[in-house]
Design a protein around this motif. Structure first.
Motif, PDB file in Angstrom:
ATOM      1  N   GLY A 197       0.709  -0.988  -0.330  1.00  0.00           N
ATOM      2  CA  GLY A 197       0.366   0.099  -0.266  1.00  0.00           C
ATOM      3  C   GLY A 197       1.218   1.303   0.511  1.00  0.00           C
ATOM      4  O   GLY A 197       0.810   2.288  -0.860  1.00  0.00           O
ATOM      5  N   LEU A 198       1.600   1.371   0.882  1.00  0.00           N
ATOM      6  CA  LEU A 198       3.323   2.364   0.793  1.00  0.00           C
ATOM      7  C   LEU A 198       3.379   2.523  -0.306  1.00  0.00           C
ATOM      8  O   LEU A 198       3.971   4.153  -0.587  1.00  0.00           O
ATOM      9  CB  LEU A 198       3.731   2.541   2.140  1.00  0.00           C
ATOM     10  N   VAL A 252       3.716  10.344   2.547  1.00  0.00           N
ATOM     11  CA  VAL A 252       2.843   9.530   3.056  1.00  0.00           C
ATOM     12  C   VAL A 252       3.211   8.389   3.808  1.00  0.00           C
ATOM     13  O   VAL A 252       2.737   8.313   5.274  1.00  0.00           O
ATOM     14  CB  VAL A 252       1.002   9.083   2.725  1.00  0.00           C
ATOM     15  N   ALA A 253       4.128   8.110   3.911  1.00  0.00           N
ATOM     16  CA  ALA A 253       5.329   7.124   3.996  1.00  0.00           C
ATOM     17  C   ALA A 253       6.177   8.063   5.228  1.00  0.00           C
ATOM     18  O   ALA A 253       6.780   6.676   6.020  1.00  0.00           O
ATOM     19  CB  ALA A 253       5.683   5.960   3.999  1.00  0.00           C
ATOM     20  N   GLY A 254       5.988   9.131   5.188  1.00  0.00           N
ATOM     21  CA  GLY A 254       7.221   9.425   5.849  1.00  0.00           C
ATOM     22  C   GLY A 254       6.811  10.234   7.470  1.00  0.00           C
ATOM     23  O   GLY A 254       6.134   9.595   7.826  1.00  0.00           O
ATOM     24  N   GLY A 287       5.030  11.026  15.584  1.00  0.00           N
ATOM     25  CA  GLY A 287       4.585  11.459  13.977  1.00  0.00           C
ATOM     26  C   GLY A 287       5.085  10.227  12.748  1.00  0.00           C
ATOM     27  O   GLY A 287       5.101  10.744  12.095  1.00  0.00           O
ATOM     28  N   ASP A 288       6.036   9.382  13.006  1.00  0.00           N
ATOM     29  CA  ASP A 288       6.419   8.080  12.128  1.00  0.00           C
ATOM     30  C   ASP A 288       4.677   7.666  11.198  1.00  0.00           C
ATOM     31  O   ASP A 288       3.922   7.306  12.084  1.00  0.00           O
ATOM     32  CB  ASP A 288       6.831   7.104  12.836  1.00  0.00           C
ATOM     33  N   LEU A 314       2.467   4.662  11.923  1.00  0.00           N
ATOM     34  CA  LEU A 314       1.034   5.170  12.216  1.00  0.00           C
ATOM     35  C   LEU A 314      -0.108   4.133  11.404  1.00  0.00           C
ATOM     36  O   LEU A 314      -1.549   4.012  11.960  1.00  0.00           O
ATOM     37  CB  LEU A 314       0.493   6.462  12.383  1.00  0.00           C
ATOM     38  N   THR A 315       0.127   4.533   9.957  1.00  0.00           N
ATOM     39  CA  THR A 315      -0.290   3.209   9.112  1.00  0.00           C
ATOM     40  C   THR A 315      -0.980   1.917   9.578  1.00  0.00           C
ATOM     41  O   THR A 315      -1.862   1.411   9.858  1.00  0.00           O
ATOM     42  CB  THR A 315      -0.391   3.616   7.603  1.00  0.00           C
ATOM     43  N   ALA A 316       0.074   1.275  10.367  1.00  0.00           N
ATOM     44  CA  ALA A 316       0.591   0.141  10.799  1.00  0.00           C
ATOM     45  C   ALA A 316      -0.333  -0.350  11.955  1.00  0.00           C
ATOM     46  O   ALA A 316      -1.191  -1.036  12.185  1.00  0.00           O
ATOM     47  CB  ALA A 316       1.900  -0.364  10.817  1.00  0.00           C
TER      48      ALA A 316
END
Length: 448
Positions: A35-36, A143-145, A307-308, A312-314
């Motif tokens: 996804g990322l 979006v992945a940073g 803020g990673d 957060l997505t994981a």
């Protein structure tokens, strides 16, 4: 219930369903890496997609040419119009063409979320020239940073500076401000605090808005065609409100452009930002209500990872809420276009795509306000909107019905989680065209 598996609901809620035909994930976390990767991949297109600086230079050159010829803008011949401007419709068409990847649409959902979080809209002036590049330059690569990186890229992009009028904000006590009696514009400062970081209940006050507006002065876009930096974001110390600024109880020294970077770092690390970012992400992916336990877990992940966004997505992918039926939230039209492109295996021409989105109430890259497109389910439950969806589905059915094996989908091919009622309805369709239209309008496609 027709064939599906434990991940079917999550793939619909987090992405566009299982239409891609890729391997179903063995674990929830299996969606993260592809996804990322898909979200951050550059958009390649047969059509020219210029960066923002080239688009702005082209715009300025064309205007200069028209003035030289003593023509009004509306009377300019077609061949004098800028060649490098891409309309929001063309940008969308390129995205649809490039987004058919085996990540089940999760990457594009992430991009859509963050683009809506940091809304810019092609509704006035120079924003129209830079709103497409904004997606490619500020959103996708970040979006992945870390959130601070995404916040900085979005804030200091020409589209945002134009959209929220910061390019015309001048410090009253600056060199230029004293000569021209110009003042602050608080638009970007207010939305930066209310929408992009702390949230409306984040603990800031009007004094913080004024301080933030002063910090933002001097940041604009170089529109001098004779300059090698034309079209790029620059800091003009002559327009910057001088002196230190108090923001959220902290004094930020007057360090020129670094004053803004200190302010953004302060905002990105604030506990209210952690909560606001997490809450809005849950509203975008989970539903109209947020479970307190989910919000607490997401907020803690944001704070502990500094803020990673990958972390957060994981964390979001680990939540039971994301993977549990039933699907209930009506999809906005933009998501339906992505799903249709995957099912059909083709993308209609740009003008058709643009007309479809406009008819369904979501014109491309033209959100109604800085708050972005609404997340609430009832925002899309208008009678005209439903009729437009029916018309859209019927049109695609007529044109593409022969190329889609709806019978296989009805049997559960690709992992679609269809109810027995939907599967039976598809099998009983009189024609392939009718079957495709019914598939596009079924609850399993329309909702997430």
């Amino acid at each position: 219930m027709a064939a599906g598996n434990d991940f079917s609901a999550g793939l619909s809620r987090l992405g566009f369903g299982a239409w891609s035909g890729g391997d179903m994930p063995a674990a929830r976390s299996d969606l993260l890496a592809p996804g990322l990767k898909a979200a951050t991949a550059p958009i390649s297109s047969k059509r020219t997609l210029p960066p923002s600086d080239r688009a702005l230079r082209d715009m300025l050159s064309a205007r200069k040419e028209r003035r030289r010829d003593n023509r009004q803008d509306d009377d300019a011949p077609a061949d004098a119009k800028p060649a490098l401007r891409t309309s929001p419709t063309v940008e969308l068409w390129a995205t649809l063409s490039a987004s058919q990847r085996p990540d089940f649409g999760f990457g594009e959902r992430l991009v859509l979320h963050w683009a809506n979080y940091f809304t810019v809209a092609a509704v006035k002036g120079k924003v129209g020239w830079t709103v497409g590049p904004f997606m490619r330059e500020a959103i996708r690569p970040n979006v992945a940073g870390r959130f601070e990186q995404l916040l900085t890229a979005a804030t200091l992009h020409p589209a945002m500076l134009f959209y929220l009028d910061n390019a015309g904000s001048i410090g009253p006590q600056s060199i230029v401000g004293r000569k021209k009696s110009r003042g602050l514009n608080e638009n970007l400062a207010r939305e930066l605090l209310e929408l992009h970081t702390l949230g409306a209940d984040g603990g800031y006050n009007q004094a913080d808005v004024i301080s933030m507006a002063g910090i933002l002065t001097g940041w604009g876009v170089n529109l001098n065609l004779d300059s090698p930096d034309c079209g790029t974001v620059v800091f003009d110390a002559r327009k910057h409100q001088p002196g230190s600024k108090m923001l959220l109880g902290q004094r930020l020294p007057d360090e020129g452009p670094d004053q803004l970077r200190r302010a953004l770092a302060l905002l990105a690390a604030h506990p209210s930002t952690a909560r606001n970012v997490s809450r809005r992400m849950l509203l975008a992916f989970a539903g109209d209500s947020v479970r307190p336990d989910d919000l607490a877990l997401m907020t803690r992940s944001f704070e502990q990872s500094q803020g990673d966004l990958r972390a957060l997505t994981a964390t979001m992918l680990s939540l039971d809420t994301m993977w549990t039926p039933p699907l209930g939230k009506l999809r906005p039209p933009i998501e339906l276009l992505h799903i249709a492109a995957g099912i059909v295996g083709a993308v209609p021409q740009p003008m058709e795509v643009g007309r479809a989105l406009t008819a369904m109430g979501q014109p491309s890259l033209q959100a109604p306000s800085p708050k972005g497109w609404p997340e609430a389910d009832n925002s899309w439950l208008l009678s005209d909107g439903i009729k437009s969806r029916l018309d859209w589905a019927a049109d695609l059915g007529r044109r593409f019905g022969d190329r889609v094996n709806t019978g296989a989908i009805a049997k559960g091919a690709g992992g679609w989680l269809l109810t027995d009622e939907t599967a039976t309805t598809l099998r009983r369709a009189a024609t392939p065209q009718q079957a495709l239209a019914l598939l596009l309008m079924c609850p399993e496609v329309q909702r997430r």
